[in-house]
Every structure is written in C-alpha cells, then in structure tokens.
Scaffold this active site. Structure first.
Site, PDB file in Angstrom:
ATOM      1  N   TYR A 307     -20.459  16.340  26.780  1.00 37.32           N
ATOM      2  CA  TYR A 307     -19.447  15.404  27.290  1.00 37.32           C
ATOM      3  C   TYR A 307     -18.671  14.800  26.128  1.00 37.32           C
ATOM      4  O   TYR A 307     -19.263  14.283  25.172  1.00 37.32           O
ATOM      5  CB  TYR A 307     -20.148  14.310  28.104  1.00 37.32           C
ATOM      6  CG  TYR A 307     -19.236  13.232  28.667  1.00 37.32           C
ATOM      7  CD1 TYR A 307     -17.969  13.528  29.121  1.00 37.32           C
ATOM      8  CD2 TYR A 307     -19.664  11.918  28.762  1.00 37.32           C
ATOM      9  CE1 TYR A 307     -17.144  12.555  29.649  1.00 37.32           C
ATOM     10  CE2 TYR A 307     -18.856  10.923  29.290  1.00 37.32           C
ATOM     11  CZ  TYR A 307     -17.595  11.253  29.733  1.00 37.32           C
ATOM     12  OH  TYR A 307     -16.777  10.282  30.245  1.00 37.32           O
ATOM     13  N   CYS A 308     -17.327  14.877  26.198  1.00 33.02           N
ATOM     14  CA  CYS A 308     -16.456  14.261  25.199  1.00 33.02           C
ATOM     15  C   CYS A 308     -16.797  14.783  23.798  1.00 33.02           C
ATOM     16  O   CYS A 308     -16.822  15.988  23.583  1.00 33.02           O
ATOM     17  CB  CYS A 308     -16.552  12.741  25.302  1.00 33.02           C
ATOM     18  SG  CYS A 308     -15.342  11.840  24.319  1.00 33.02           S
ATOM     19  N   LEU A 309     -17.084  13.911  22.840  1.00 34.56           N
ATOM     20  CA  LEU A 309     -17.421  14.355  21.491  1.00 34.56           C
ATOM     21  C   LEU A 309     -18.640  15.255  21.498  1.00 34.56           C
ATOM     22  O   LEU A 309     -18.750  16.182  20.691  1.00 34.56           O
ATOM     23  CB  LEU A 309     -17.699  13.153  20.582  1.00 34.56           C
ATOM     24  CG  LEU A 309     -16.626  12.090  20.413  1.00 34.56           C
ATOM     25  CD1 LEU A 309     -17.058  11.060  19.391  1.00 34.56           C
ATOM     26  CD2 LEU A 309     -15.310  12.696  20.011  1.00 34.56           C
TER      27      LEU A 309
END
Length: 575
Positions: A307-309
């Site tokens: 998720y995300c980074l």
C-alpha cells in the site's frame, strides 16, 4: 546526496535547517525562482498582458451585468459555477445579496488567476504548476467563506444564537491549541485506542527486528487457502489503516474469507535511526518477512500486497527477486502505489533540486522528518477540505465534526529517517530512477519488466498522493503475464478502505494480458464500464483463485518463532 563533513558545509546546512524550521521545509529560493520565471516570461509577453487585461475587463462587465439582473431576479443563473469539488458556496444563503456578488466575484477572480498563471510560453512546466498551485492557495485564504462578515451561513447562525457559536468556537480553538502544545491527539481521536477500538483483529507478533514486527493473524474459518498473504503498509503512517474498527478492516475481511494474512508493522524511527536507508527497509522489512513466512509455511509461495510507499518498495523488491531468480512470490497487489513518478501529482510541486537540498538539510539537522512537517504538506494539498472547512465549522460555526476511525488514524503520524526519505525523494520522485532503469539494488539495476507474476493494481479516482494515471503507467513498465487494473471511487485512503457495507461506492476494472495493445488512461476511463459496490469483493475473488486449495488452518508461529505478544504488538503504539 550526502555531503562531506567539512566545517563550512556544516555551517551552511545548519543555517538552512534553521530557516526550514520557520518555513515548514519549503525553500524560499525555490519559491523565488518560480516567481521570477513567471515574472520574466510575463514581462516578455505584451500580447498576453493585453489579453489578460481584456479578460479582466470582460469579467468585470460580466459581473456587473449579472449583479444588475439578479437584483430584480433572485433566481437568475449565476455567471460562473463552482467546480464540482468546491463545496464552499452550496448553501442557499449564498444566493442572496450581497453574498451572491461576493462569491461570484471571487470565483471570477480565481478563474482569471488560473489564466494568468498557466499557458504562458517559455515558463517551465514545473514552475507553471507550482505557480498555479501557489496562487490557488493564496486565493483560498481570501475566500469570502472564511470570514464572519462575508459568510452568510456563519453570520445567520451568529445572529440566531446570539454569538454562542463564536464562544463555542473560541473554546474549540483553546482546546486545539492546548492539545497541540501538549502533544495530545485532536479532540475525539482518543475514542479510537489502538488495540482496543482499532487494530483489534486477533493475531500474534511472530517476529521482531529493529525495523519491523511481523503479525500473523488468527484464522476465523475452519479451512484456509494454502498460499498466505503478506501486506506491506506504508511507513508514513501506522499500519492499522488496513485494520481499523472491525467493520472497516481489510485484514478482517481477508481473514474471514479464508486467507492467511501476515502484516508488517513498522517501527516509528527516532533521530538515532537517521542513517537507515531504503535498502534497510527492503531487507529488514519485506525480505525478512518473506524468510519468516517461508519457514512458518514451507513449500508455499506468498502473495505480496503493498500500500502506497509499501507498494513501491514491494515492486522494487519483486523486481530484484525476479532478477535473482527468487520465485517465492505468487502474485503482487499494489494499492494506490506508484512505480512511475512522472505524473506524481501535486506532491511534485514540492520536489526540485533546490527544494530537496533544503529539505535534506532540515532532516540532516533533525535526523528525521518530523510528523508535523510531513502532515503540514498533505494539509496544504487539500487546504479547502483539511484546513479552511474545518476552521469554519469548528471555530466560526462552533460545531465539531464527529471523528471516525479513519480520521483518528490520520492523526497518528510517524517519523521518517533522514537517509531513507532523502533516497526516496531523490531516486524516485525527482529522478524517476525505478521507471527509467537506473535504480540499483545490491549494486545492480532492477527492472519492473522482470516481474513475471500476476499483478492486481488499484488506483483511486481522487488520489492527491498517488494519482491514478500515475499508477496506471505500470502498464508501460511491466511484462507481467497479466495486469488487472481497478479504479475505485474515493481518495488515497477512503478509496482503499471500501468495505462492502459502504454505499455509493463504484469501480472500473479490466484485465490486460502480455500481448494486448496499450490503451491510454483517458481512453480506458471512457471505455470501461462502471460497476457499483466495493472493489474488495473483486480482489478477494482474484486472490482466492490464485491461493491454492483449502487446507487445515495453521498454528500461529512455530517452535523456532514462538509468538512474542498479541497483535497489534508494541511498535504500532510508539508515539
């Protein structure tokens, strides 16, 4: 990126770091260069100046004509309509005189400044975007909705309540300032205690090192799918955005559908961790977790979810594993995660060489990027929603917006080490090294085209952190046998947290195979059918098909890795 320790350089960096503390990490020289670039381009464009003057006069005449007409016809159509996402002037009281003239004048001025800061020949694209963003921020400050005497909603409530709303607003302001100075969470956020109200899906911490705790969740079904799932959250916030209250928990949803789920919980770094870099996160985070899971569940491949980074790091790790012939991954899922940063959205406005050097000096002095400095940038990106609307509601109208679990999580920020954050911003955001084949892992470049497992990629429609067109660019970088791309309604966080019980959700989804022709994102958006409901069901079905047969549920941990403590563990509770 990392400079020597000569005395004169240290003095320079300390001066810039001190200045950064007063400017929220925004480089004055970068702002000044942007302004000078626009000013010099405008000075050499007399035709554009004349055109803008003409537009200003036309807008004034248009406003005067409309105001004269609306004085006799209160139902007259406005001369300019706010953008769909602009909710400031929706109340009926804005239609009465003189507030209708105020807000119409403001919107016309906002439109004029957009014309004045965009489309100017010779202005660099980066400076144009930064200038348009900066002008929009200043205009948002001046919006008539922000002030007592020019906001009819606030004025009417003040008259009706005898000023009680303003007294209540002063009390809210005092509470917020006091909590801020004492380092306490915002009012209402304390109703969601980690381990009691949120992050309560049962499980055990089965492994811990300096950087992570690895959580294995307790099965809730008699049989589970053979292939386990490892979730890699972003380290920019606490992991439990994916395990909020039970009705909003993606982890619980997976476990209740027979998935064996492992979660990385990142340690909240301190100044002593200043030299921890991205490769430490890869090795001590993802690779260490894969090693432990492989021992707990031998002979099984593993679904990787980022998720995300965390998704960006997972993609880097998967590319390095594929290059090294490490085939432990069964699939890769990227949730609002970028791999190509060419269209990385408004965050790029804060990233150029001068800005990064300024930010690096601030982090060099502190050893970390502090939570307040980081959250300030995200608030500026959505200033109408996160700053001004909140100030109007809480300080002028005297009402507190109820805090939900996602809002409480959003206040539970983490720090980031100097080295890691500098590497991430320079190598990925500024230089786009991953997409362009220059990012090196173990001193060798990695390529996303080496990844040969099925990919499920999720973008969100209103994402201000990882714009969906940026996540869509994975189609240009990957040679995976199959990419399922899903675009869901909502923003970076609320779009991902989309349980089936939530109403008014929708998504689009297609599957692209290795030999299919590329479709550009705008064409894809127009040609892909909208489906109602939560994307979680689609992803769960996709996972289940690739997760092997149902087997007896596993025990938590093993003799070699006995459970250390109950979930959610200790790292997530670190302030």
């Amino acid at each position: 990126m990392f400079y020597g320790n000569s005395q004169h350089q240290d003095i320079d960096r300390l001066v810039r770091a001190s200045l950064a503390g007063m400017t929220m990490g925004i480089s004055p020289s970068s702002v000044m260069l942007t302004y000078l670039d626009w000013l010099s381009s405008m000075a050499l464009s007399p035709g554009t100046q004349a055109h803008l003057l003409q537009k200003a006069l036309k807008k004034q005449l248009r406003l005067f004509s409309w105001a004269s007409h609306s004085a006799f016809d209160p139902n007259a159509s406005p001369c300019i309509i706010p953008l769909p996402q602009d909710r400031r002037f929706r109340a009926p009281s804005w239609r009465g005189y003189p507030y209708n003239v105020l807000y119409q004048s403001f919107l016309l001025q906002q439109q004029w400044w957009y014309n004045a800061t965009t489309g100017l020949r010779g202005l660099s694209p980066h400076h144009e975007q930064a200038l348009e963003f900066g002008a929009r921020q200043w205009l948002d400050v001046l919006s008539p909705s922000n002030y007592l005497l020019t906001n009819p909603v606030v004025l009417n409530k003040t008259i009706f309540s005898g000023g009680a709303n303003l007294l209540q607003g002063m009390q809210h302001y005092h509470e917020d300032i006091q909590n801020h100075l004492l380092g306490k969470p915002p009012v209402g956020a304390d109703a969601y205690v980690v381990g009691k109200d949120v992050a309560i899906t049962p499980g055990k911490v089965v492994y811990r090192n300096h950087l992570i705790e690895l959580i294995q969740y307790t099965p809730t079904t008699n049989k589970v799918h053979a292939i386990p799932t490892l979730i890699v959250p972003a380290w920019i916030m606490k992991y439990y955005i994916l395990d909020l209250s039970p009705r909003n928990s993606l982890v619980k949803y997976l476990v209740d559908h027979g998935q064996t789920v492992f979660m990385i919980s990142w340690r909240n770094p301190t100044a002593e961790d200043r030299d921890i870099g991205m490769d430490d996160y890869r090795q001590q985070g993802i690779l260490a977790s894969l090693d432990i899971i492989a021992q707990l569940m031998p002979k099984q491949k593993i679904h990787g979810v980022g998720y995300c980074l965390g998704g960006t790091l997972l993609a880097i790790t998967a590319a390095a594993m594929a290059r090294n012939k490490d085939d432990r991954l069964a699939s890769m899922t990227l949730l609002a995660a970028q791999t190509d940063f060419r269209e990385a959205g408004e965050l790029m406005l804060f990233i150029d060489d001068k800005q990064l050097a300024f930010l690096e000096d601030m982090m060099w002095a502190q050893g970390i990027l502090d939570t307040k400095q980081m959250s300030g940038v995200f608030q500026i990106l959505r200033s109408n929603d996160l700053i001004w609307s909140r100030m109007i509601n809480e300080y002028l109208l005297g009402t507190r917006q109820p805090v939900n679990d996602l809002m409480a999580w959003n206040t539970d920020a983490t720090r980031m080490p100097y080295r890691m954050h500098s590497e991430y911003l320079r190598n990925l955001f500024l230089n786009n090294d991953l997409a362009e084949g220059r990012l090196r892992v173990d001193d060798r470049p990695v390529a996303l085209s080496d990844i040969q497992v099925p990919i499920f990629c999720v973008g969100t429609e209103w994402d201000h952190v990882a714009p969906w067109r940026s996540t869509y660019r994975l189609h240009l970088l990957s040679d995976a046998p199959e990419i399922t791309f899903l675009l869901t309604s909502g923003g970076h966080n609320a779009g991902i947290i989309s349980p089936p019980e939530h109403s008014h959700r929708h998504y689009r989804m297609t599957v692209t195979h290795e030999n299919d022709s590329y479709i550009d994102p705008d064409t894809w958006l127009e040609s892909t059918t909208i489906q109602s409901g939560s994307w979680w069901k689609e992803w769960q079905t996709w996972l289940a098909i690739r997760s092997g047969p149902l087997v007896s549920k596993p025990v938590l941990g093993s003799n070699a890795y006995p459970p250390l403590e109950d979930a959610p563990g200790s790292y997530v509770k670190q302030p």
